[in-house]
Every structure is written in structure tokens, then in C-alpha cells.
Design a protein around this motif. Sequence first.
Motif, mmCIF file in Angstrom:
data_model
loop_
_atom_site.group_PDB
_atom_site.id
_atom_site.type_symbol
_atom_site.label_atom_id
_atom_site.label_comp_id
_atom_site.label_asym_id
_atom_site.label_seq_id
_atom_site.Cartn_x
_atom_site.Cartn_y
_atom_site.Cartn_z
ATOM 1 N N LEU A 134 29.396 20.266 24.453
ATOM 2 C CA LEU A 134 28.130 20.971 24.630
ATOM 3 C C LEU A 134 28.137 21.913 25.820
ATOM 4 C CD1 LEU A 134 25.823 17.939 23.821
ATOM 5 C CD2 LEU A 134 26.164 19.981 22.411
ATOM 6 N N ARG A 135 29.184 21.869 26.627
ATOM 7 C CA ARG A 135 29.309 22.797 27.751
ATOM 8 C C ARG A 135 30.540 23.660 27.559
ATOM 9 N NH1 ARG A 135 32.417 24.963 31.524
ATOM 10 N NH2 ARG A 135 33.377 22.934 31.873
ATOM 11 N N ILE B 86 28.601 12.272 28.216
ATOM 12 C CA ILE B 86 28.532 13.553 27.506
ATOM 13 C C ILE B 86 28.061 14.623 28.480
ATOM 14 C CG2 ILE B 86 27.470 14.833 25.615
ATOM 15 C CD1 ILE B 86 26.975 12.130 24.215
ATOM 16 N N GLU B 87 28.900 15.644 28.660
ATOM 17 C CA GLU B 87 28.495 16.773 29.493
ATOM 18 C C GLU B 87 27.591 17.667 28.661
ATOM 19 O OE1 GLU B 87 30.980 18.635 32.774
ATOM 20 O OE2 GLU B 87 31.190 20.110 31.163
ATOM 21 N N VAL B 88 26.363 17.870 29.119
ATOM 22 C CA VAL B 88 25.370 18.554 28.294
ATOM 23 C C VAL B 88 25.176 20.015 28.675
ATOM 24 C CG1 VAL B 88 24.144 16.431 27.728
ATOM 25 C CG2 VAL B 88 23.472 17.735 29.763
ATOM 26 N N GLY B 89 25.832 20.457 29.745
ATOM 27 C CA GLY B 89 25.737 21.882 30.022
ATOM 28 C C GLY B 89 25.799 22.210 31.502
ATOM 29 N N PHE B 90 25.507 23.478 31.741
ATOM 30 C CA PHE B 90 25.478 24.067 33.081
ATOM 31 C C PHE B 90 24.043 24.557 33.260
ATOM 32 C CE2 PHE B 90 28.668 26.413 35.955
ATOM 33 C CZ PHE B 90 27.742 26.569 36.983
ATOM 34 N N PRO B 91 23.104 23.664 33.582
ATOM 35 C CA PRO B 91 21.682 24.011 33.487
ATOM 36 C C PRO B 91 21.245 25.173 34.365
ATOM 37 C CG PRO B 91 21.989 21.928 34.623
ATOM 38 C CD PRO B 91 23.304 22.288 34.033
ATOM 39 N N LEU C 6 15.769 11.168 24.502
ATOM 40 C CA LEU C 6 16.820 11.241 23.487
ATOM 41 C C LEU C 6 18.141 10.644 23.957
ATOM 42 C CD1 LEU C 6 16.175 14.869 22.141
ATOM 43 C CD2 LEU C 6 15.399 12.701 21.166
ATOM 44 N N ILE C 7 18.191 10.215 25.205
ATOM 45 C CA ILE C 7 19.441 9.700 25.768
ATOM 46 C C ILE C 7 19.415 8.170 25.721
ATOM 47 C CG2 ILE C 7 20.990 9.722 27.757
ATOM 48 C CD1 ILE C 7 19.319 12.212 28.735
ATOM 49 N N PRO C 8 20.287 7.552 24.924
ATOM 50 C CA PRO C 8 20.316 6.080 24.878
ATOM 51 C C PRO C 8 20.630 5.490 26.255
ATOM 52 C CG PRO C 8 21.592 7.025 23.078
ATOM 53 C CD PRO C 8 21.262 8.154 23.999
ATOM 54 N N ASP C 9 20.195 4.256 26.461
ATOM 55 C CA ASP C 9 20.382 3.616 27.765
ATOM 56 C C ASP C 9 21.844 3.457 28.152
ATOM 57 O OD1 ASP C 9 17.664 3.439 28.060
ATOM 58 O OD2 ASP C 9 17.537 1.347 27.377
ATOM 59 N N ASP C 10 22.732 3.357 27.162
ATOM 60 C CA ASP C 10 24.149 3.150 27.482
ATOM 61 C C ASP C 10 24.950 4.454 27.526
ATOM 62 O OD1 ASP C 10 24.041 3.691 24.765
ATOM 63 O OD2 ASP C 10 25.544 2.194 24.209
ATOM 64 N N VAL C 11 24.243 5.593 27.505
ATOM 65 C CA VAL C 11 24.907 6.896 27.559
ATOM 66 C C VAL C 11 24.529 7.607 28.854
ATOM 67 C CG1 VAL C 11 25.060 9.193 26.504
ATOM 68 C CG2 VAL C 11 25.053 7.137 25.066
ATOM 69 N N GLU C 12 25.528 8.162 29.506
ATOM 70 C CA GLU C 12 25.333 8.879 30.771
ATOM 71 C C GLU C 12 25.599 10.363 30.528
ATOM 72 O OE1 GLU C 12 26.480 7.834 35.412
ATOM 73 O OE2 GLU C 12 27.781 7.182 33.793
ATOM 74 N N ILE C 13 24.607 11.185 30.829
ATOM 75 C CA ILE C 13 24.815 12.625 30.682
ATOM 76 C C ILE C 13 25.513 13.174 31.924
ATOM 77 C CG2 ILE C 13 22.908 12.997 29.082
ATOM 78 C CD1 ILE C 13 21.279 14.018 31.530
ATOM 79 N N GLN C 14 26.129 14.327 31.742
ATOM 80 C CA GLN C 14 26.840 14.975 32.848
ATOM 81 C C GLN C 14 26.470 16.446 32.859
ATOM 82 O OE1 GLN C 14 31.027 13.997 33.592
ATOM 83 N NE2 GLN C 14 31.523 16.175 33.410
#
Length: 558
Positions: free
Chosen positions: A38-39, A69-74, A92-100
Motif C-alpha cells: 500500500l506504500r 502492514i505499511e499503509v502509506g506516507f501520510p 478497520l484495523i484488527p487488534d492483532d494487526v499493526e499498521i506502519q
Amino acid sequence: MKNYDKYQKGYFLPPVCEMKWVHKDAIEKAPIWCSVDLRDGNQALVVPMSLEEKVEFFKYLVKLGFKEIEVGFPAASETEYQFLRKLIEDHLIPDDVEIQVLTQAREHIIKKTFDALRGAKKAIVHVYNSTSVAQRQQVFRKSKEEIKQLAVDGAELLMRLADETEGNFRFEYSPESFTGTEVDYALEVCNAVLDVWKPKADKKAIINLPVTVEMSLPHVYASQVEYVSDRLKYRDAVVLSLHPHNDRGCGVADTELALLAGADRVEGTLFGNGERTGNVDIVTLALNMFMHGVDPKLNFENMPEVVETYERLTGMSVEPRHPYSGKLVFAAFSGSHQDAIAKGMKWREEKGEKLWTVPYLPVDPKDLGREYEGDVIRINSQSGKGGIGYLMEQRFGFNLPKAMREDFGYKVKSVSDRQHKELQPEEIFQIFKEEYVDIDHPIALKECHFEQKNGIIAHVTLEKDGVEKVVSGSGNGRLDAVYAALGDVLPPGFVVEHYTEHAIGTGSSSKACAYIGLSDAYGTVLWGVGTDDDIITASLHALVSAINRAHRTEGKKA
């Protein structure tokens, strides 16, 4: 290629090359996976994904099993900013998922990044600055100390803003262009950043060593990673990460050797989508582990769905020969390959073998949601009797006698050669039916009655060229008696050489199938196939079919 002398090695071996990793022969467990589709992947698309497409892709990455999951360069665009806010605000982010998220080590960009992250349950803030000789000299025109200070300042700002922002944050640092940086200097910068963060085992920092541009042979990168891994401060509290690109086509090899050398984590994309020649392909990496008996911790059991989703959302395409996922990667057109696969499958079935050792197939296609029929045995003018016979048995239930497979194989290959195309299973079956099955011209079997009298006597009603007649003959069994009765219509010199029968299907609905081969004085065998609910009737149809094919041959000779 006359300009080769304008190029030189732009990378550096570490001061010490211990290369302990060369004594390992396998990766024993899956790394931590971080998708950057996604980035990095989105950034490389001609037409970047819309907000809705990015949300769908994010959900699909979660479905595949990614926990980071890297979600972008905000700070880079409004779409990236709004995407991150939607993920957080719509839960939308499950508790066991870490965004980057990614940010340069620049104050205003870092501040906007944290503004976008407000309220994140778990997030990795990934800060980077370039450290290579080329970047220091040509782009930033700064000294080593000045470049290191940029990294330290960025690390300190992350610490301060994380304390001031609602959310739960971890930190990651990349010496961008690591592969063009003196390895001991890259280590110095990373350790300076870690001295700011002082990570602990319960809140680890990530040090990422990117192959921003692939410059060396894979073993050099592995040696660089090993040097850093062995000398990082706070090593027990650091996750050592990789982010390989694929400029030299060695991204997978770089990653696998670097994992042997001590890395814990991999950032990559599905099918290697990324800038220039792409990022490392996580699908290939994960399934390389799978084929060695290691749980990859990602779910690619429905590869056709993965490919369809990826192609639809990105507009990119998966090449037909792409490892594991391409449409042709399991396909065997070669006759010898098809024969070996068919025999390997048969051997596995007979032995009840659990381990997968089938020739030419490194993994079982069914484990990836693929089918043997259509995906593995593909028929064209290069195909052989083994593959064609396997297809006929698996798809249509006809277990052709070994001696017949070559004859049918030549007919199929001849059609493929003339039409200059691959033949589909239904086309092959149509050739089989038209050429061999229940042939009723010029002779048609209308009725047959038997009586027991010094053996078996058969009374057969035939129609030949529109004229019916009854012929009789005797023999030891019903087929033998019919064969004797048909002596007058059998071309001279032909005798029954082969006979085989089997059921098509199982249970009360199964049909009988019979194969008869008539041999002439020169050893040429003409085959006929008969099918019916009754095995005797099927055998008689097979005999008449073979006789009719003999008449065709005689007619061609005449």
C-alpha cells in the motif's frame, strides 16, 4: 556492450566477513512479514489505487495473514492521509494487526505523520534518511557526522511526538541506500539512533537495512547484514529487518541469505510490485519456505484468488511463468515431463505416500488452489502419451491400455500441430470419441443373440451399407463367438491382439468400457472402444469399432 568500463562496484564489504551463515542449509522459521503493497507498491503504479481500492487491498492483506502492514506516507498526499484516518476512525484495523507509516527524517513531515496517526491502537513509525556515499556527496552534500545527526534528530523528534500524541507507537529506522553505504558507518548511525530510543524487550525497535538499489551479489548483502546483526546495540530488543529491491533480479536470493545471516523481518510486496524492477516478492519467499516444510505464516491456499485480487486492484499482471502463481508454472507440455508426473502421481497413490516427491512439481498444486487437470497436464504438439493418458483417465474416466496410448497420443499431437494451438480437454475427448468410440460405419451391429450349444453360438444382425444380414459363429465365449460370426466382414489378416475392460465411474450408475486392438500381418494395431451399461455389449461395440477402423485403413490403402 562497449561502455562496461564506466561502471564499478558501488558497495562495500564489511570490515570483517565471518560468513557464519554459509553453514546453514535452510530457513527454519518464517520471519515477521510486513507488506508494503500500500506504500511502496502503490507508489510504483502508473495509476495509484483509489481510497476504496486501498481499503479493499488492506482488508485482503489482513485476510492473507499479514500482522504488519505499511499503509502509506501520510505526509506525502491527501489521499494517503485520508486513507490512514479512515482505517483508524472506522475501526478497520484488527487488534492483532499493526499498521506502519513512512516518514523522512524531516521535522514538518514527521509532525504531519503523527497528526495522521492520532488514535492509532498500534502503529510503527518508520523514519529514514539516506546514508550512502553517493547520496551524501551528490544530494545532501553533507559529512558523515551531519548525516548521522539528521538520523539522531529524527529519532528524538519521534520520541517527543509519540509522547504528545494519542496512540501506541513503536519506532523503525532505515539507513536508506544501505547497500551503497560503508557498513561500519551504517552500523554507527543505527547504534546512534538506538541510543536515543533505548528499546526494551517488551517494546522492541526495528532497524531496517534496505536494498534501496540492488548493487552486489546476494552473499555480499548477507555478509553486510551479519556484520550489523552481530554488532548492534540492544540486540535482544531490536528486530532486524530487510527491505530488498530487485534491480539485479536477485531480491529473493538477497532476502533468503540475509535471513540466514541473522535478520528477523522482511518488508516486501505481493508478486514483487515496486519501483524499477520491484520489491522482493513475499509470495515467492513464503512458498519457498513452504516447499521446505516450514509454515510461512501466510495463507496462499487460494492462489487464483490472490492473483485475481492483486491484478484487479493494482492494474498490474502476474506473468505466466511467475513462481508458484503464474498460469503456466505447473504446466507440463513436454511428453517426458508429463509421463514422469503421471507416474509419480500413480506411485504416490499406490504407496499412500504422505510426503510430496512428484517429479517436476516442487509443491502440490492443490495446496495452492490449483488443479492437476488444466493446470499441470497441458496438451499441445510437444505432449506425450503419458500426459494424454493421464488426462483421459483423470478427467473422463477412460484408462487407456498402455499399448493404445501411443496411438492416441500421435493423433492428438497431429491435430495440435495442424491447428498450431494447445488443445483443451474437451477437444481431446472429442478426438477420442470420433476416432475410436462406438464406430458404426460402414458396419453397424443391430442385434445379437446367444445360445449354449457345444460352446457359445452367436447370431448377429449386421447392417452394412444399408443392407441387413444375419451371420452366425461359435466360440468358447460370447466375444469369441461374435468374432467368429464377423469373419466375413473382417478385413483379411486382422486378428484380435488386445482386449481390456473397466468400469467408468462407481456404483449402480457406472458404465462399462472395453478396448479391442486388431493386429494385421505387419503388426499394425487398430483400436476400437465400446461403451454400454453391459460389459458384453460394450465389448461387441469395441470389436465392431475396431473392424470399422480396419475398413477405413483398407479403404485408404486402396
